[in-house]
Enzyme design. Structure first.
Site, short mmCIF file in Angstrom:
data_model
loop_
_atom_site.label_atom_id
_atom_site.label_comp_id
_atom_site.label_asym_id
_atom_site.label_seq_id
_atom_site.Cartn_x
_atom_site.Cartn_y
_atom_site.Cartn_z
N GLY A 71 3.43 7.96 -31.15
CA GLY A 71 2.63 9.15 -30.87
C GLY A 71 1.15 8.86 -30.88
O GLY A 71 0.33 9.69 -31.28
N ASN A 98 -6.98 0.08 -24.37
CA ASN A 98 -5.97 0.99 -23.81
C ASN A 98 -6.45 2.41 -24.03
O ASN A 98 -6.66 2.86 -25.15
CB ASN A 98 -4.64 0.72 -24.52
CG ASN A 98 -3.48 1.50 -23.94
OD1 ASN A 98 -3.21 2.62 -24.37
ND2 ASN A 98 -2.77 0.93 -22.99
N CYS A 129 2.41 7.40 -21.71
CA CYS A 129 2.99 7.42 -23.04
C CYS A 129 3.99 8.57 -23.12
O CYS A 129 3.62 9.74 -22.99
CB CYS A 129 1.92 7.61 -24.11
SG CYS A 129 2.66 7.61 -25.76
N ASN A 191 5.52 0.85 -18.65
CA ASN A 191 5.59 1.43 -19.98
C ASN A 191 7.07 1.68 -20.30
O ASN A 191 7.95 1.26 -19.56
CB ASN A 191 4.78 2.73 -20.04
CG ASN A 191 4.20 2.96 -21.44
OD1 ASN A 191 4.87 2.75 -22.44
ND2 ASN A 191 2.95 3.38 -21.50
#
Ligand SMILES: Cc1cc2nc3c(=O)[nH]c(=O)nc-3n(C[C@H](O)[C@H](O)[C@H](O)COP(=O)(O)OP(=O)(O)OC[C@H]3O[C@@H](n4cnc5c(N)ncnc54)[C@H](O)[C@@H]3O)c2cc1C
Ligand SMILES: Cc1cc2nc3c(=O)[nH]c(=O)nc-3n(C[C@H](O)[C@H](O)[C@H](O)COP(=O)(O)OP(=O)(O)OC[C@H]3O[C@@H](n4cnc5c(N)ncnc54)[C@H](O)[C@@H]3O)c2cc1C
Ligand SMILES: Cc1cc2nc3c(=O)[nH]c(=O)nc-3n(C[C@H](O)[C@H](O)[C@H](O)COP(=O)(O)O)c2cc1C
Ligand SMILES: Cc1cc2nc3c(=O)[nH]c(=O)nc-3n(C[C@H](O)[C@H](O)[C@H](O)COP(=O)(O)O)c2cc1C
Ligand code: FES
Ligand code: FES
Lengths: 302, 253, 302, 253
Positions: A71, A98, A129, A191
């Protein structure tokens, strides 16, 4: 054997770098080896303010992979610039920051703040993400949102911008085109894939966030396919990742069309994963008849 | 200095139901402190398994781990034999800061697989001349291990959930019963036990050792955080800042 | 232990069936055990005419998974009805036909032809085959196409229709909603994820079709996540699949919300996979405190 | 009747560079025919590995496989030891239909890992009184195995790619050189060799044995098809209809 990898704004002594979120800000693994051996280092995501992240458990093991839902825990971009990045100065290896956020404004803020740091060489724009409620993966699954945030970040940044794509999409080429049209200098892919594991005893998802991002060798065929597809239709530099454990894996990514590679989950299994891959790479390139890293790029296409 | 080593297994013994004691040869053995853990790789598993140091023989350059079969990884670990090798990261994490603590009497409260690190701790305390009382909880009689070894260090009381040995119930029942005197308490075990112990011993000086699912085990991945009492928006990493924390430092969930 | 699974048009003595394409038409595995042990059998895809499928190699092994690009090879729906399905008559287990095609018309033709067979109990509508140039996965990644083909097939069919969803989508719930709105009786999920493996020696994708469908334990976390998500927002029966090897895996799918499960790749590793899972299931259900299969369905939700 | 069996390894020997001979105990040994293969499971591998039957001892209820290390799976297989067990599906596929063939002379042409099944075939032919001539190709001297065993059956000629033993070149060079006489030929080896052999012996009666990456190995998954000469839109399955085909039946690609 010439291992040099050349990407916009990055000339790397070798094509191997740790992937974001799997290497912290470098301190811990610097105890295991000299970080100057690395082609580059992609550090943990930075957001506008410090974030606590999700509840624990945050990781689970799967067949040939793992799930994570950290998270985006991080101390915030300013603290990263002041407290974390200076540690990497003595090492002879470029640092890639990042960039994460919940809104376009936050992405832009982080980007602008990073302009003040002289310790980085490029940005990786994390629009993928899967583990945060807002931002994150929406930007990575909607081409128009991806385009918008890439455009704004590119406008704001003094550094080259690599956009990190999400594999949780129907059409990866469409996403790649969207961000390349607005000036992405390169792509980072892939990802994690959104996954879940249910604990039979507790009768609930193991990860407190319920879903987590699947990484590791399990997803390598998906990463290879997506890089291959993007390389077939676009001429944009790619940092490839997803399940790399060995130098052979790294070569497979180069053949698929990656210009450099990042190693994530493998670091957890083997803290020496990156230097071992780097040391092995010349032998593997030679074994399969390549003269250099650049010689191998895209050579798996027919 | 943390390292990755390939360690030879000197002995591998079953010491209780589903419970194994493994002695590993390592040049790093003598730097391992009570409370620290090692991070063990297993073939065909993506993630390592954290296991506490249960004893150290500095002279022989060996250390001991004790683990219980819980899932696939520990099952696999149970099948190793003396002579096999294990890929281990060590030393990991923080330790019980006993060299910095003034004390005459220590209370040790352990449950299940929380007991192993406390043995190394108890032994180290005794070596320093501290009087040690140990209260240990197990599910049942068959799962008890190291009772005699703890007895050799100091008074030792056992609780079993099913009453098949010692006091029926929990370690906190024994605490209630015997009202032990101590300067510091040290506890390790499942989180519900730690919560019960910490709240019962609230206000007393003590240290607890936590468990959490880990990714890296060395502090890079942020998998294993625990929120801080003084500011729950801040956290520490169990693998690096922990597993040992001061009893009032962190919020148990 | 009551293993009964109840789905529209299907009352199964247990919830375990072989997945389409991983069991042929039953003949071969009938040599290993009595097919009457199975909850049901989903047979290989049927198209309007016979298809040759893709060039070989058609399969490759990956970490905890495999890639396949069979390309829907089958003798055509009529021959399947005449030559293949009668073999399964003596067995006390319902047969589910898998319907494939390149066009809506072909899907409808196959469906109508299958109405003539009395050897089947339900249809699985395969809109998710990633290994054919036309049809297949487009129908499975575009909600409006999925809706259209489901509507037409549902109109044409005398049998209940389970729509088999593709995991190669940004939003699985949207797909599930699309097909359920037009009357899908249930869902089958998931089909394979598109992947690729590159042969380092040959410098080209191993699979002749280049890409193939990734199946096996590698994809289980993705399957579990998708079933969980769909179950959270829709009340439609689900046949769950993707990486099931053990009875514990099967239970994980039930907890995620599947009403029954299918076993694909595991059959290749272990021809006895299905009966072994069925035999193990009562013990596993009991161990985790469930009284029956129905008792476990959806119980992993919090 | 095809079955899955757990078979004990009676012996496990390296017989050439990267090449192992493994003898397995099986109650099914005597039903295995020349040309058939067995399908071997390996821990932590999704797919089984097909390996041909290289010999059968019906009396001892054993059969032999010979394999060369090619990738991960065969590397793993190379590490087994006598006493270990293997999970095997058998018998798989078709066989050389020698009982239905009238012949006095047979030509055997094998290359590399195509040689093992031909040994069982050659032996069976000899037992039937057929005169056998064998032409075997290997990459180099170090990789040659079973030369003596073939010699015991009949005239045997060896080619090596690098000329380190026998004729330098390919099996087809030996065929050119010696112009063998035979009623039937039998060939197994890499596809390029099979193509060269079939085209050189075009019009002659013969059987070839094919390889292809397999999923199920029993005929359910359609992974291993090969198109038919008489109608390339039709195919047969190598694992079930093959691996042995009449020389003019299928299209080699
Ligand atoms: C600092 C620390 C010290 C420990 N010391 C010991 C010890 O001395 N003896 C002992 O028996 N056990 C100890 N444990 C618990 C031990 O790590 C787990 O029992 C073990 O990881 C379970 O692995 P598995 O493969 O058998 O279970 P699985 O459930 O198959 O494991 C799946 C994943 O979950 C993780 N996991 C599951 N349970 C735990 C847990 N309780 N804690 C952390 N990760 C977990 C595993 O590491 C793995 O990544 C310790 C844990 C920590 C964090
Ligand atoms: C009918 C048949 C009989 C065979 N008999 C023998 C024998 O007697 N001795 C012997 O040494 N080899 C034999 N082979 C080849 C053998 O199956 C392969 O060498 C082996 O599967 C390679 O596995 P690997 O894990 O080492 O290679 P990897 O490349 O790691 O394997 C990856 C995947 O590709 C498959 N694969 C790779 N090469 C081949 C191949 N040539 N044929 C089929 N599948 C392949 C593997 O089975 C596996 O699924 C036979 C193959 C077939 C089809
Ligand atoms: C624990 C963990 C944390 C991660 N954190 C980030 C992150 O902060 N930013 C990011 O762009 N990617 C993050 N990733 C994704 C990785 O950088 C990488 O893209 C992905 O894990 C696939 O590579 P791998 O299979 O080698 O791990 C994380 C992955 C893991 C496993
Ligand atoms: C070799 C192979 C062939 C398949 N053919 C079909 C098919 O014809 N129709 C279909 O709907 N799914 C097909 N599938 C997908 C499976 O039915 C299943 O959805 C998928 O493999 C995931 O399950 P698993 O991981 O248990 O294999 C095939 C899968 C494999 C491996
Ligand atoms: S396990 Fe990675 S930070 Fe603790
Ligand atoms: S390998 Fe499955 S049909 Fe031949």
């Amino acid at each position: 054997m010439n291992l040099t990898a050349r990407l916009p704004g990055l000339t790397l002594k070798n094509p191997v770098m740790p992937a974001s979120g799997c290497f912290g800000f470098g301190k811990e693994y610097s105890q295991f080896y000299d970080l100057s051996e690395l082609g580059a280092i992609i550090v943990k995501a930075a957001t506008g303010e410090a974030r606590y992240g999700n509840l624990t458990p945050r990781v689970a093991e799967t067949s040939s992979g793992m799930l994570n839902a950290i998270g985006l825990q991080n101390p915030g971009v300013e603290q990263i610039i002041e407290e974390e990045l200076p540690f990497l100065r003595p090492y002879d290896t470029p640092v890639i920051a990042n960039v994460a956020g919940s809104t376009v404004e936050e992405y832009v803020k982080v980007t602008k703040t990073l302009n003040h740091s002289k310790d980085i060489t490029a940005l990786e724009l994390n629009i993928s993400c899967p583990n945060v409620k807002e931002g994150g993966v929406q930007f990575g699954t909607d081409p128009s949102l991806a385009k918008e945030v890439t455009y704004q970040v590119k406008e704001a940044s003094d550094y080259p911008v690599y956009v990190k794509l999400s594999p949780n999409v129907s059409n990866i080429v469409e996403m790649a085109k969207a961000v390349s049209e607005v000036g992405a200098d390169g792509l980072s892919m892939i990802n994690t894939l959104t996954g879940m594991q249910i604990n039979l005893k507790q009768r609930k998802p193991i990860i407190a966030n319920k879903t987590g991002g699947l990484s590791g060798p399990a997803i390598k065929p998906i990463a290879i396919r997506m890089i291959y597809e993007v390389r077939q239709s676009l001429d944009i530099p790619i940092i490839g990742m997803g399940g790399i454990i060995t130098a052979e894996d790294a070569l497979e990514f180069l053949l698929a069309g990656a210009d450099a590679v990042a190693v994530g989950t493998a670091n957890f299994q083997n803290p020496l994963a990156c230097p071992e891959i780097i040391n092995d790479l010349p032998r593997v390139l030679k074994q399969y008849g390549f003269d250099s890293v650049e010689d191998a790029i895209g050579k798996g296409h027919v | 200095m943390i390292t990755k080593q390939l360690l030879k297994i000197n002995s591998h013994l079953q010491i209780a139901e589903d419970t194994f004691e493994v002695v590993l040869q390592s040049s790093m053995a003598q730097v391992l402190k009570p409370g620290q853990f090692v991070h063990i790789a297993l073939p065909n598993h993506m993630l390592r398994r954290p296991v506490s140091v249960a004893a150290v023989d500095a002279h022989a350059e060996t250390f001991t781990i004790i683990f219980k079969i819980f899932g696939e990884g520990t099952r696999q670990l149970g099948k190793y034999k003396a002579g096999d090798s294990l890929d281990v990261i060590l030393p990991c994490g923080s330790y019980y800061p006993i060299d910095q603590l003034e004390m005459n009497q220590a209370l040790i409260v352990g449950g299940g697989i929380g007991v192993p690190p406390l043995y190394y701790l108890a032994k180290s305390l005794k070596d320093k001349g501290v009087k040690v009382t140990s209260i240990l909880g197990f599910q049942s009689k068959d799962q008890i291990f190291y009772e005699e070894k703890f007895q050799q260090i100091g008074d030792t009381y056992i609780a079993t959930n099913d009453g098949s040995y010692g006091t029926k119930g929990f370690v906190t029942d024994i605490i209630d019963e015997m009202e032990p005197t101590f300067d510091y308490f040290f506890s390790c075990g499942p989180t519900p036990m730690l919560k019960a112990v910490s709240s019962k011993l609230d206000g007393r000086n003590g240290y607890i050792s936590l468990e959490e699912r880990m990714g890296c085990g060395v502090g890079t991945c942020y998998a294993c955080v625990v929120p801080l009492k003084e500011d729950p928006s801040k956290s520490k990493k169990i693998c690096k800042d922990g597993p040992v924390f001061s009893a009032n430092e962190v919020i148990l969930t």
